[in-house]
Design a protein around this motif. Structure first.
Motif, PDB file in Angstrom:
ATOM      1  N   VAL A 168      -2.974  20.294  -3.046  1.00  0.00           N
ATOM      2  CA  VAL A 168      -3.946  19.373  -2.427  1.00  0.00           C
ATOM      3  C   VAL A 168      -3.358  18.783  -1.137  1.00  0.00           C
ATOM      4  O   VAL A 168      -4.039  18.679  -0.113  1.00  0.00           O
ATOM      5  CB  VAL A 168      -4.366  18.254  -3.411  1.00  0.00           C
ATOM      6  CG1 VAL A 168      -5.261  17.229  -2.715  1.00  0.00           C
ATOM      7  CG2 VAL A 168      -5.081  18.834  -4.619  1.00  0.00           C
ATOM      8  N   ARG A 186     -10.151   7.109   3.932  1.00  0.00           N
ATOM      9  CA  ARG A 186      -9.623   7.610   5.205  1.00  0.00           C
ATOM     10  C   ARG A 186     -10.382   8.853   5.667  1.00  0.00           C
ATOM     11  O   ARG A 186     -10.765   9.693   4.845  1.00  0.00           O
ATOM     12  CB  ARG A 186      -8.146   7.966   5.030  1.00  0.00           C
ATOM     13  CG  ARG A 186      -7.378   8.076   6.319  1.00  0.00           C
ATOM     14  CD  ARG A 186      -6.989   6.735   6.919  1.00  0.00           C
ATOM     15  NE  ARG A 186      -6.016   6.013   6.119  1.00  0.00           N
ATOM     16  CZ  ARG A 186      -6.279   4.852   5.512  1.00  0.00           C
ATOM     17  NH1 ARG A 186      -7.463   4.282   5.601  1.00  0.00           N
ATOM     18  NH2 ARG A 186      -5.349   4.244   4.810  1.00  0.00           N
ATOM     19  N   GLN A 226      -9.150   1.298  -3.623  1.00  0.00           N
ATOM     20  CA  GLN A 226      -9.689   2.186  -4.651  1.00  0.00           C
ATOM     21  C   GLN A 226      -9.146   3.602  -4.593  1.00  0.00           C
ATOM     22  O   GLN A 226      -9.584   4.474  -5.317  1.00  0.00           O
ATOM     23  CB  GLN A 226     -11.210   2.151  -4.587  1.00  0.00           C
ATOM     24  CG  GLN A 226     -11.683   0.903  -5.313  1.00  0.00           C
ATOM     25  CD  GLN A 226     -13.116   0.562  -5.050  1.00  0.00           C
ATOM     26  OE1 GLN A 226     -13.560   0.504  -3.907  1.00  0.00           O
ATOM     27  NE2 GLN A 226     -13.854   0.316  -6.111  1.00  0.00           N
ATOM     28  N   MET A 227      -8.175   3.828  -3.748  1.00  0.00           N
ATOM     29  CA  MET A 227      -7.513   5.135  -3.709  1.00  0.00           C
ATOM     30  C   MET A 227      -6.601   5.230  -4.937  1.00  0.00           C
ATOM     31  O   MET A 227      -5.609   4.530  -5.044  1.00  0.00           O
ATOM     32  CB  MET A 227      -6.710   5.256  -2.411  1.00  0.00           C
ATOM     33  CG  MET A 227      -5.745   6.416  -2.345  1.00  0.00           C
ATOM     34  SD  MET A 227      -6.593   8.024  -2.260  1.00  0.00           S
ATOM     35  CE  MET A 227      -5.221   9.090  -2.683  1.00  0.00           C
ATOM     36  N   LYS A 260       0.810  -1.222   0.000  1.00  0.00           N
ATOM     37  CA  LYS A 260       0.000   0.000   0.000  1.00  0.00           C
ATOM     38  C   LYS A 260       0.839   1.266   0.000  1.00  0.00           C
ATOM     39  O   LYS A 260       0.506   2.241  -0.653  1.00  0.00           O
ATOM     40  CB  LYS A 260      -0.898   0.027   1.248  1.00  0.00           C
ATOM     41  CG  LYS A 260      -2.138  -0.826   1.117  1.00  0.00           C
ATOM     42  CD  LYS A 260      -3.094  -0.572   2.282  1.00  0.00           C
ATOM     43  CE  LYS A 260      -4.349  -1.411   2.127  1.00  0.00           C
ATOM     44  NZ  LYS A 260      -5.237  -1.307   3.289  1.00  0.00           N
ATOM     45  N   ARG A 296     -13.393  15.473  -7.150  1.00  0.00           N
ATOM     46  CA  ARG A 296     -12.175  14.676  -7.365  1.00  0.00           C
ATOM     47  C   ARG A 296     -11.873  13.788  -6.142  1.00  0.00           C
ATOM     48  O   ARG A 296     -11.680  12.576  -6.274  1.00  0.00           O
ATOM     49  CB  ARG A 296     -11.000  15.592  -7.654  1.00  0.00           C
ATOM     50  CG  ARG A 296      -9.710  14.849  -7.919  1.00  0.00           C
ATOM     51  CD  ARG A 296      -8.553  15.776  -8.153  1.00  0.00           C
ATOM     52  NE  ARG A 296      -8.487  16.229  -9.545  1.00  0.00           N
ATOM     53  CZ  ARG A 296      -8.782  17.456  -9.972  1.00  0.00           C
ATOM     54  NH1 ARG A 296      -9.175  18.363  -9.107  1.00  0.00           N
ATOM     55  NH2 ARG A 296      -8.676  17.777 -11.239  1.00  0.00           N
ATOM     56  N   CYS A 297     -11.801  14.388  -4.981  1.00  0.00           N
ATOM     57  CA  CYS A 297     -11.495  13.617  -3.758  1.00  0.00           C
ATOM     58  C   CYS A 297     -12.753  13.463  -2.893  1.00  0.00           C
ATOM     59  O   CYS A 297     -12.927  12.443  -2.223  1.00  0.00           O
ATOM     60  CB  CYS A 297     -10.417  14.302  -2.930  1.00  0.00           C
ATOM     61  SG  CYS A 297      -8.983  14.871  -3.858  1.00  0.00           S
ATOM     62  N   PHE A 342      -3.234  10.173  -8.864  1.00  0.00           N
ATOM     63  CA  PHE A 342      -3.634  11.393  -9.561  1.00  0.00           C
ATOM     64  C   PHE A 342      -2.489  11.932 -10.412  1.00  0.00           C
ATOM     65  O   PHE A 342      -2.490  13.087 -10.829  1.00  0.00           O
ATOM     66  CB  PHE A 342      -4.149  12.434  -8.564  1.00  0.00           C
ATOM     67  CG  PHE A 342      -5.460  12.010  -7.954  1.00  0.00           C
ATOM     68  CD1 PHE A 342      -6.661  12.338  -8.577  1.00  0.00           C
ATOM     69  CD2 PHE A 342      -5.493  11.237  -6.803  1.00  0.00           C
ATOM     70  CE1 PHE A 342      -7.877  11.911  -8.048  1.00  0.00           C
ATOM     71  CE2 PHE A 342      -6.701  10.812  -6.263  1.00  0.00           C
ATOM     72  CZ  PHE A 342      -7.893  11.151  -6.881  1.00  0.00           C
ATOM     73  N   PHE A 392      -3.699   7.545   9.674  1.00  0.00           N
ATOM     74  CA  PHE A 392      -3.023   7.410   8.380  1.00  0.00           C
ATOM     75  C   PHE A 392      -2.032   6.248   8.439  1.00  0.00           C
ATOM     76  O   PHE A 392      -1.268   6.131   9.382  1.00  0.00           O
ATOM     77  CB  PHE A 392      -2.275   8.706   8.022  1.00  0.00           C
ATOM     78  CG  PHE A 392      -3.153   9.821   7.512  1.00  0.00           C
ATOM     79  CD1 PHE A 392      -4.474   9.935   7.916  1.00  0.00           C
ATOM     80  CD2 PHE A 392      -2.655  10.760   6.610  1.00  0.00           C
ATOM     81  CE1 PHE A 392      -5.279  10.965   7.441  1.00  0.00           C
ATOM     82  CE2 PHE A 392      -3.449  11.790   6.132  1.00  0.00           C
ATOM     83  CZ  PHE A 392      -4.760  11.897   6.544  1.00  0.00           C
ATOM     84  N   ARG A 393      -2.033   5.411   7.400  1.00  0.00           N
ATOM     85  CA  ARG A 393      -1.123   4.270   7.358  1.00  0.00           C
ATOM     86  C   ARG A 393       0.322   4.735   7.275  1.00  0.00           C
ATOM     87  O   ARG A 393       1.221   4.115   7.821  1.00  0.00           O
ATOM     88  CB  ARG A 393      -1.406   3.374   6.146  1.00  0.00           C
ATOM     89  CG  ARG A 393      -2.837   2.894   6.043  1.00  0.00           C
ATOM     90  CD  ARG A 393      -3.258   2.073   7.249  1.00  0.00           C
ATOM     91  NE  ARG A 393      -4.614   1.581   7.060  1.00  0.00           N
ATOM     92  CZ  ARG A 393      -5.680   2.028   7.719  1.00  0.00           C
ATOM     93  NH1 ARG A 393      -5.549   2.964   8.636  1.00  0.00           N
ATOM     94  NH2 ARG A 393      -6.867   1.522   7.484  1.00  0.00           N
ATOM     95  N   ALA A 394       0.548   5.817   6.507  1.00  0.00           N
ATOM     96  CA  ALA A 394       1.897   6.396   6.468  1.00  0.00           C
ATOM     97  C   ALA A 394       1.878   7.533   7.482  1.00  0.00           C
ATOM     98  O   ALA A 394       1.918   7.282   8.676  1.00  0.00           O
ATOM     99  CB  ALA A 394       2.224   6.856   5.056  1.00  0.00           C
ATOM    100  N   CYS A 443     -15.157  10.350  -2.567  1.00  0.00           N
ATOM    101  CA  CYS A 443     -14.938   9.286  -1.586  1.00  0.00           C
ATOM    102  C   CYS A 443     -14.696   9.834  -0.184  1.00  0.00           C
ATOM    103  O   CYS A 443     -15.168   9.279   0.800  1.00  0.00           O
ATOM    104  CB  CYS A 443     -13.735   8.428  -1.981  1.00  0.00           C
ATOM    105  SG  CYS A 443     -13.982   7.499  -3.501  1.00  0.00           S
ATOM    106  N   HIS A 444     -13.908  10.920  -0.103  1.00  0.00           N
ATOM    107  CA  HIS A 444     -13.510  11.406   1.231  1.00  0.00           C
ATOM    108  C   HIS A 444     -14.538  12.346   1.846  1.00  0.00           C
ATOM    109  O   HIS A 444     -14.356  12.780   2.985  1.00  0.00           O
ATOM    110  CB  HIS A 444     -12.125  12.057   1.161  1.00  0.00           C
ATOM    111  CG  HIS A 444     -11.028  11.053   0.924  1.00  0.00           C
ATOM    112  ND1 HIS A 444     -10.565  10.227   1.924  1.00  0.00           N
ATOM    113  CD2 HIS A 444     -10.354  10.717  -0.197  1.00  0.00           C
ATOM    114  CE1 HIS A 444      -9.627   9.434   1.422  1.00  0.00           C
ATOM    115  NE2 HIS A 444      -9.480   9.704   0.140  1.00  0.00           N
TER     116      HIS A 444
END
Ligand code: HEC
Ligand code: HEC
Length: 513
Positions: free
Chosen positions: A240, A190, A219-220, A74, A162-163, A223, A198-200, A166-167
């Protein structure tokens, strides 16, 4: 991270046992054999013998452990058109773990860096990955954050959804869509206002990298892909990233020192509507919620991890505003919720727990629904169904087996809610004193009153004992014009916090929140 689930506790103990068994290892760079040895001791529980993510604990985990045979990771820095990560990426995730999931940070246990590199070599062997791509996403000239850059980023985030598709409008991950990862597992966009998930990380550079290369297996999207209609230039991606970084809700971050809900006294009526502007001046306190894993039926996966509380009182009543992020407004019978819920949804619910009498010493009721010697009042709100409006209920409890419903109207409990862009805001109002002085907590100024909260995400099939909850904290009705009790509250809270540490430790899977 703050997630803790029963099985993970067991796995963690097993892992810790391994700490003492392992001797110092002397290994060549990327020694697959040594990597295998460590893997079989530490990783096999979740990732499985063949690396397919199907270890004994794997079944219960959401998200599931990575299947290393696919070679997909990921969190990678290689460009979007490279399927596989760089070695540094794998090394970083092994070392730092993946917040918001059950993937531990190994650097504190596997202190020898070489051991972690040997694991990298071993994991790559599962997918027969050889050379690393060796290339990185193009970072161009990073754009420092500024009001202008954030404004540009905000626009790009929302342009053509655009984001936000989903977000969500406010970035809380509440775009109403049923998303699945490549292995068919349920994934949620997220909540960008909660950087600790956040994973990172939510460093601008990390966000830039995710936007550029996407999150493989989910599905992320990327871009940076010129074939995509929503593609962004390097400069736009920095804007962004600056915007996303600015979304972190620092006023709703859990702070260990904040253990007291401070109710301020006001003249006139207490606000009974969540949209009353009076709430803008309230003092917020945010508490961590953990899954209920202490009694049967336990919950292993939960979605709501914090609750923010503020309060006002006057000479007759107290009003508490309870706020929490919930991607889904669960109204059973509403076709919208059936589209997004995995199973038959229940109502969303929040409940405030208070002891029936303010304890004189440090003895408090058992934190889940009290105990025989120390009964509790449970004040609850439910979101309603397609055919019935939102509702309140009052119960007295002396343990989870022993919950007795009461007449809420008689008690004087009232509630009003508002749901917007992924956040519930519920005002609960009750009289300071009731007629049933034996069975109800009578609220008084200047005392530290134990208070705890429980929360149910109905579309995550949470009901009954399946929910997330807090431990005991404090409610203080701050007497007007006197700072003394307030200072005392902080001192007492500090002392009590020491006692709470065991609980917080148990609730924390690894390291700091
Ligand atoms: C308690 C269960 C558990 C254990 C033990 C565990 N992992 Fe994981 N690991 C996970 C989960 C869950 C994920 C997936 C998280 C996600 O998809 O967001 C994961 C993901 C990963 C990833 C993928 C990173 C990425 O960018 O996709 C790597 C690499 C990894 N683990 C390595 C290891 C290694 C090496 C060990 C042993 C030293 C180990 N894990 C032990 C649960 C575990
Ligand atoms: C089609 C849906 C979709 C779109 C569009 C989308 N995302 Fe995501 N995003 C996701 C999902 C799903 C995840 C969580 C993946 C996972 O399970 O780890 C995610 C995760 C993230 C993360 C978390 C990174 C981390 O370290 O955990 C960030 C940041 C992010 N997205 C930013 C964005 C931005 C900015 C945009 C627009 C430029 C965007 N996303 C567009 C679905 C989407």
């Amino acid at each position: 991270m703050m997630t803790f689930k029963f099985i993970h506790g067991l796995v963690f103990l097993a892992l810790m046992a391994g700490v003492f068994a392992s001797g110092p290892s002397v290994a060549a760079p990327g020694d697959v054999e040594n990597g295998e040895k460590i893997y079989m001791k530490r990783c096999v529980w979740c990732h499985g013998e063949e690396g397919e993510g199907d270890g004994p604990a794997g079944d219960l985990l959401v998200p599931p452990p990575r299947d290393f045979t696919s070679g997909l990771y990921k969190i990678k820095t290689s460009p979007f058109d490279e399927d596989f990560p760089n070695d540094d990426d794998i090394f970083r995730m092994i070392s730092d773990g993946m917040p918001g999931t059950d993937m531990p940070a190994w650097k504190d246990i596997l202190k020898n860096e070489q051991d972690r590199w040997d694991l990298v070599a071993y994991l790559k062997a599962f997918a027969e990955l050889e050379e690393e791509p060796g290339t990185m996403v193009d970072y161009g000239a990073p754009v420092a954050t500024s009001v202008e850059s954030i404004a540009k980023g905000q626009k790009l985030f929302h342009d053509g959804e655009r984001c936000s598709e989903c977000h969500g409008q406010d970035g809380k991950g509440d775009g109403i869509k049923k998303l699945k990862g490549d292995n068919g597992e349920r994934t949620w966009p997220r909540n960008l206002t909660k950087p600790w998930t956040f994973r990172a990380s939510n460093d601008t550079k990390d966000i830039f990298t995710r936007i550029s290369t996407g999150i493989p297996g989910t599905q992320m999207p990327s871009f940076a892909n010129p074939k995509s209609k929503t593609m962004l230039s390097v400069e736009e991606r920095w804007h962004v990233a600056n915007y996303v970084n600015s979304l972190a809700k620092t006023d709703k971050t859990v702070r260990a020192v904040n253990t007291v809900v401070k109710a301020n006294r006001i003249e006139g009526d207490v606000p009974s509507d969540p949209d009353d502007p009076a709430w803008d001046t309230a003092e917020l306190t945010t508490f961590m919620m953990v899954p209920q894993i202490f009694e049967k039926e336990r919950v292993f996966t939960y979605t709501n991890d914090t609750i923010t509380v503020s309060a006002f009182y006057n000479d007759k009543e107290i009003a508490m505003l309870l706020e929490w992020d919930d991607r889904t407004r669960s109204i059973p019978g509403d076709p919208n919720i059936d589209k997004i819920a995995d199973k038959v949804p229940y109502e969303d619910r929040v409940s405030v727990q208070l002891p029936v009498t303010i304890p004189e010493g440090t003895q408090k009721p058992y934190f889940i629904n009290g105990d025989t010697e120390n009964p509790v009042n449970l004040l609850s709100w439910r979101s309603g169904t397609a055919t019935s409006p939102e509702s309140v209920s009052v119960a007295n409890a002396t343990g989870s087996e022993n919950i007795e419903e009461r007449d809420a109207a008689n008690f004087g409990l009232m509630a009003k809610s508002a749901y917007k862009d992924g956040t519930w805001r519920v005002v609960m109002k009750r009289p300071l004193s009731t007629e049933n002085a034996q069975g109800d907590l009578q609220l008084v100024e200047g005392r530290f009153i134990p208070i705890a909260f429980a929360n149910w995400d109905g579309s995550n099939s949470e009901s009954g004992t399946k929910h997330s909850r807090t431990t005991w904290y404090w409610l203080l009705l701050k007497p007007a014009n006197s700072a003394k009790p307030y200072i005392l509250a902080l001192i007492v809270a500090g002392i009590i916090f020491g006692g709470l540490l065991w609980w917080a430790k148990a609730a924390r899977r690894n390291g700091e929140v």
